[in-house]
Each structure stands twice: as structure tokens, then as C-alpha cells.
Design an enzyme around this catalytic site. Structure first.
Site, PDB file in Angstrom:
ATOM      1  CB  THR A  80      -8.034  23.180  -4.620  1.00  0.00           C
ATOM      2  OG1 THR A  80      -9.339  22.782  -4.225  1.00  0.00           O
ATOM      3  CG2 THR A  80      -7.772  24.583  -4.101  1.00  0.00           C
ATOM      4  CE  LYS A 134      -8.114  28.495  -1.336  1.00  0.00           C
ATOM      5  NZ  LYS A 134      -9.032  29.039  -0.306  1.00  0.00           N
ATOM      6  CG  ASP A 187     -12.334  30.755  -2.096  1.00  0.00           C
ATOM      7  OD1 ASP A 187     -12.719  31.883  -1.727  1.00  0.00           O
ATOM      8  OD2 ASP A 187     -12.245  29.778  -1.324  1.00  0.00           O
ATOM      9  CE  LYS A 214     -14.112  25.873   4.747  1.00  0.00           C
ATOM     10  NZ  LYS A 214     -14.460  26.644   3.571  1.00  0.00           N
TER      11      LYS A 214
END
Ligand SMILES: [Mg+2]
Length: 344
Positions: A122, A150, A179, A252
Site C-alpha cells: 500500500t 491511495k 482506492d 473486512k
């Protein structure tokens, strides 16, 4: 018997949430006894994604009382706060797996051995194109062949420059995802997606706010997959599938109220032709490892968002599923694989 103990772990750097930045994760360890085995679970609420800390504590206290007077299975059935139910359900699932002498993922329904689960690296939202490309190159150097970038805090054109810099730096062999955390308006999302399609981005997570399921549906089939994450807080999987809102669903377990529910949701999604990806709410080692088992219970799962232990400065026990070379090793010991002596 249900035992509850509060804990707190520190984050390396504060993370931004819809409810402001947070510097630590606070939650509860939950221990239950089942068939002579003790199982430990974790309930780590996150404002905006689950019930609040106070609501979680109240739900667990109620469950403890019900467990004392009736049994903890009834307590589990009556708990509808997602993080609290996650803690109880995980504790039970771990105790059951231990009594079956099986790793948790086998107990969750996978009937073959799974050694590793692929994970994405990430990259944060705020770097310049150069800084973003450097961070991406480092992750590829560490063995990741799938990166999540991101976006959404800098304007679409700046973000497209950042993603272009990454694509140029890492080449064609690396899978890129982005994202936006619901940051874009419809016109911005459309502009972003045509740019991202040209950069061979696999999917964009939550390009529109969580509630805009029809808008998300309209963005599909334009060269970039549409993934939903925040949408699954307010809407169940059936609603998301009915709206045709996603190619990919980010699951999640803490938000969905347990690893058992996450695995079931993955099966429902797959049956509708939608791919599941498992991620965490940046939980401590007990819930994080449970998410690894949930992902291992899904055959041929896509790279998951499970490299989240790195965001913690402190943790509850040594990590039995460390990230190495773009994947995590799935614990094979009975139960979770976390040394319960550290957490009981
Ligand atoms: Mg997301």
C-alpha cells in the site's frame, strides 16, 4: 464462560478516518471455553466502520451476562454490534478449531492445505509523483507484484500523474489498484477512470461515496474494475449485488461481524461473479491473523489487504503470519497460530 479484557496498541503514524485522525487502536480481547479448549478473539471497533468503543464494550458486557446465565452460543446469536460479534465469533471459532486440531482456515471450511495468501503493498495518498513512484518501487523490490495506491486527496489530474509515474517506474508486470475512499463526485470518477484505464489499473476501490450504489454500477465496464469497501458498512452483500455495484468486494471481517461471515460473504459474492478481497480495519495481531485465515479459506483469493501489521508500533503478541515477498504465511498450528499465552 466469556472473559473480556481491554487493550490498546499504538500506531506508527496516525491514520485519517472520517471521524478524524486516530493514534491508537483500542479494543477488547475475548476468551471463551468450548469443548475443553480456550479460544481468544478480538473486538476492535473503528468509528464510522463499526459500533463505537463504548457500544462495543456494552455489547460484550451484555453477551458476558447472557453467557453466564444461558450459554455463550445464545450470547453470540444476540450480539449484533459487528466488532463485538467478531470478537465472540472468532473466540468460538478458534476454540472449535483447537478442539478439531485444525488451523482456523480449515475449520472455516477450506478442505486443503494453504501455505500462503498473496497481499498487496500500500502506498499513501499524499506523495508527489516522484515520492509515490519511489515508494511503489521499494514495495516491488520487497517482492510485491500488486500495489494499492491511495488517491482522492489531491485532485484527479494530480492523482493520474502519480499513478502514471508509478506505472512508468514499475513496468507492466505489476498489478495496480487505487482506492479513492469515496472521495470523488461522479464527473471526477468518470475522468479518473478513463485515465486509469489507459494505465492498466485493475480496479478502483470506492470511487464514489458508499451510498451511491447506482452511480457505482454506472461506472462499471469502462476499462477499470469497480470495488466497494465502505459500501459494505451500510449495505449488505445482497443489496450491493442486486444493484450490480461492484466487480470486486473488499471484505473486512471486523466490519462484517466475524471471519465466519466474511467467508460466507465471499462465497455469496463469488456465486454472483464478483471477486472477494479480504482486508482489515488495522487490527491487532489476533484479528489480523484471523483475517489471514479468512482469506486462506477462499480458494484462489486475489491479493488481499492484509499487510497492515506494519502500521502498528506495538502489538499484543509476535506475528505468526508475517509478510514476506508479497505474501503472508498461513499458520498451520491448531487454532489461530497466535501464542495465546501472550494474550490470555
Ligand atoms: Mg478501501
Amino acid at each position: 464462560m466469556v472473559d473480556i479484557a481491554p487493550f490498546q496498541v499504538r500506531l506508527r503514524t496516525p491514520i485519517d478516518t472520517a471521524h478524524g485522525p486516530i493514534e491508537s487502536r483500542r479494543g477488547f480481547l475475548v476468551a471463551v471455553e468450548h469443548e475443553g479448549e480456550t479460544g481468544v478473539g478480538e473486538a476492535t471497533p473503528l468509528g464510522g466502520w463499526t459500533e463505537s468503543y463504548t457500544e462495543c464494550e456494552e455489547a460484550l458486557n451484555r453477551a458476558q451476562t447472557v453467557a453466564r446465565h444461558l450459554d455463550w452460543g445464545i450470547a453470540l446469536a444476540r450480539t449484533n454490534a459487528p466488532a463485538a460479534r467478531h470478537g465472540l465469533s472468532l473466540a468460538f471459532s478458534v476454540a472449535r478449531a483447537r478442539s478439531e486440531d485444525a488451523p482456523l482456515y480449515r475449520s472455516l471450511g477450506r478442505d486443503e492445505r494453504v501455505e500462503r495468501v498473496p497481499v498487496n503493498g500500500t502506498v499513501g495518498a499524499n506523495g508527489s509523483p516522484d515520492v509515490t513512484a519511489t515508494a511503489a518501487t521499494e514495495l516491488v523490490g520487497a517482492g510485491h507484484d500488486c500495489l494499492k495506491l491511495k488517491v482522492g486527496t489531491n485532485g484527479v489530474e494530480t492523482d493520474l500523474e502519480r499513478i502514471r509515474a508509478v506505472r512508468n517506474a514499475v513496468g507492466d508486470g505489476v498489478t495496480l489498484r487505487v482506492d479513492a475512499n469515496g472521495a470523488w463526485a461522479r464527473s471526477e470518477a468518470e475522468r479518473a477512470i478513463s485515465g486509469l484505464a489507459a494505465l492498466d489499473v485493475a480496479y478502483v476501490e470506492q470511487p464514489l461515496p458508499a451510498d451511491n450504489l447506482d452511480g457505482l454500477s454506472a461506472l462499471r465496464d469502462h476499462g477499470v474494475g469497480i470495488a466497494v469497501d465502505e459500501s459494505l458498512v451500510a449495505h449488505d452483500i445482497e443489496t450491493v449485488l442486486e444493484h450490480g455495484a461492484a466487480d470486486v468486494v473488499v471484505l473486512k471481517p471486523m466490519v462484517l461481524s466475524g471471519p465466519d461471515v466474511a467467508v460466507e460473504t465471499a462465497r455469496t459474492a463469488r456465486a454472483a461473479g464478483v471477486e472477494p478481497v479480504v482486508s482489515t480495519t488495522i487490527d491487532a495481531v489476533v484479528a489480523r491473523t484471523a483475517a489471514v485465515h479468512a482469506a486462506a479459506a477462499i480458494p484462489d483469493v486475489l491479493p488481499c489487504g492484509l499487510a497492515t501489521g506494519q502500521f502498528l508500533e506495538t502489538d499484543l503478541a509476535p506475528d505468526p503470519a508475517p509478510v514476506e515477498n508479497g505474501s503472508v504465511r498461513v499458520p498451520q498450528t491448531a487454532g489461530l497460530g497466535v501464542d495465546q499465552s501472550h494474550v490470555l
